[in-house]
Every structure is written in C-alpha cells, then in structure tokens.
Enzyme design. Structure first.
Site, short mmCIF file in Angstrom:
data_model
loop_
_atom_site.label_atom_id
_atom_site.label_comp_id
_atom_site.label_asym_id
_atom_site.label_seq_id
_atom_site.Cartn_x
_atom_site.Cartn_y
_atom_site.Cartn_z
N LYS A 141 -5.27 65.98 -62.63
CA LYS A 141 -4.43 65.86 -63.82
C LYS A 141 -5.04 66.63 -64.99
O LYS A 141 -4.31 67.26 -65.76
CB LYS A 141 -4.24 64.38 -64.17
CG LYS A 141 -3.38 63.65 -63.17
CD LYS A 141 -3.42 62.13 -63.35
CE LYS A 141 -2.61 61.45 -62.26
NZ LYS A 141 -2.68 59.97 -62.31
N GLN A 153 -5.18 55.33 -65.23
CA GLN A 153 -5.19 55.60 -63.80
C GLN A 153 -5.19 54.29 -63.02
O GLN A 153 -6.05 53.45 -63.19
CB GLN A 153 -6.41 56.45 -63.43
CG GLN A 153 -6.48 56.82 -61.96
CD GLN A 153 -5.30 57.68 -61.52
OE1 GLN A 153 -4.90 58.61 -62.20
NE2 GLN A 153 -4.72 57.34 -60.37
N ASP A 198 3.03 57.95 -67.72
CA ASP A 198 3.45 57.53 -66.37
C ASP A 198 4.86 56.96 -66.33
O ASP A 198 5.45 56.83 -65.26
CB ASP A 198 2.47 56.48 -65.82
CG ASP A 198 1.31 57.11 -65.06
OD1 ASP A 198 1.52 58.18 -64.47
OD2 ASP A 198 0.22 56.52 -65.04
#
Length: 255
Positions: free
Chosen positions: A64, A108, A131
């Site tokens: 990422k 995460q 997200d």
C-alpha cells in the site's frame, strides 16, 4: 492479479489482466493527484495504523505504501505492538481525524483479539475512511449514495465497467458473504443504475459455505456472471458465462 472470463460451454478462457488495468488506473490517479496539487492544494497524505508482527499484514502495508508513492501520495506507518489497548488506538484515530494534513486513514486488519475491529473502524472519520468500513460508508453504500467503497468490491466493479461486461438484467451469483467483500459487491451489482451512486441493475444471489450443494448448482446454472469473493487468497474472481454450466464442486473449491 488476473480475472478469468470463462465461456464454459466452449471451454474457452479469456484472461482479463488485472495487472494491466491497474497500471492504467495508476496513471490516471497520478495525473489526478498532480492536477490537484497544481491548483494549490496540499499533497494527499495516507496514515496507516499497523498493529503487531503479522507477516501478511506487514506485506500488505508495504504494498500500500508503494502504491501510494507511485501515484504521488505521501504516507506514513504508525506501528504499534500487539498488546496496544483499544483506547490508545482510538486516541490515534481521533488525532488523525483532527489533523488537516491527513487525507486518509487506514487500519490494517486483522487486529488482536482484545481489540474490537468494528469499534476501531467506526472511530475513523467517514470522509477519511480509506477502507470504506465505517458504518456510515457501509450504510450509504446500501442506500445507493456516494461513499468510500471497500477496495475489493470497488475493483470488481471497475473491472466489470472497463471490460464492458453487461450487468443490466443479468443473473449474478456472488460466492461469499463477508461484510468487507461479498456483501459490498452484491450491493453494487443489484442496485438501481439511475440512483445517486449507480448500480448494476442485476439480479443477485449470494451463496456461502452453508448453501446446499444442489441449490448452488441451480443458482450457478442460471447465472450469467459468477463472482467468487471467498477463500484463503481473499481474491475476487469473475466468471462471465454465456449459456454456461458451472460445476458446484468447482465453485465450492473456491469457498
């Protein structure tokens, strides 16, 4: 990443290269970022909260960071030990929410068992929720409103649009019911194409590990498109079928 568009009655397979598509999208985003900055705006900044030493999580985060850098987005990793408290993580998200330099926040997953993932995801400001897991973003997705969409679901939707696979009026089977992948994919595909956040106008059936094999067989035989959003690899695979017949054993093997 490759998405397989299979025409089973002819036993042909057309490989849609997700990698090539990603390169094209990367160029487009890079141009958008530079245009944004040229207008006098601050360079976008991504803050990633990483907890513990899970090798897979560290690998995902490195990827990422590289992806952000490739399109001109600044990023940082906030690394915390496995025994970090839920309260400390919420303090971090509160600070990042208030920081005008931070454009996006990503926690995460998975988190340690003593931390409630839903509470942490809901602690991120919806407009910074990269997200798309915040309850407001999930709710807006279900209401066909503009929102931040979970990445895998967004990728499947983008692949369908860019490859010209028609979803209007089609029968679609989504194998997998996870709240982060299967459910958002199903929501994108079945909703109204004329709403604020246009959907695919498809008839969607969600199958999962407890779907009886005979029912799964029936659903897949009727399907025009099958999306497998399940399995250890956590990838989404699209089967685009033309008068197709898919073995339930093949589908179950992916679930």
């Amino acid at each position: 990443c490759y998405i397989y568009s299979l025409v089973f009655h002819r036993h042909d397979a057309i490989i849609i290269s997700g990698t090539e598509m990603a390169r094209q999208i990367q160029k487009e985003i890079q141009g958008d970022v530079e245009s944004w900055i040229s207008l006098g705006n601050r360079r976008p900044h991504l803050s990633i909260i990483l907890v513990g030493n899970n090798p897979a999580s560290h690998t995902y985060v490195r990827k990422k960071i590289r992806a952000a850098s490739a399109v001109g987005i600044c990023s940082e990793i906030i690394l915390k030990p496995n025994d970090v408290s839920q309260e400390e993580l919420l303090d971090i998200t509160d600070r990042l929410n208030m920081d005008p330099r931070v454009s996006g926040i990503l926690v995460q997953l998975p988190l340690p068992d003593h931390v409630d993932e839903r509470t942490i995801c809901n602690g991120i400001a919806p407009e910074k929720d990269v997200d798309g897991f915040h309850i407001i973003n999930m709710g807006r997705l279900c209401l066909d409103q503009h929102c931040l969409i979970p990445a895998t679901a967004c990728a499947v939707w983008e692949i369908l649009k860019r490859t010209g696979i028609e979803t209007f009026g089609k029968n679609v089977v989504v194998a997998g019911r996870s709240k982060n992948v299967g459910m958002p994919i199903a929501m994108l595909l079945h909703t109204d194409g004329e709403h604020e956040r246009p959907g695919g106008d498809a008839t969607v059936t969600i199958a999962h590990r407890y779907t009886p094999k005979e029912q799964l067989k029936t659903h897949t035989q009727l399907a025009d498109i099958i999306i497998v959003a399940a399995g250890e690899c956590l990838a989404a695979v699209i089967w685009w079928t033309v008068i197709s017949r898919v073995s339930p054993a093949e589908l179950l093997a992916c679930m």
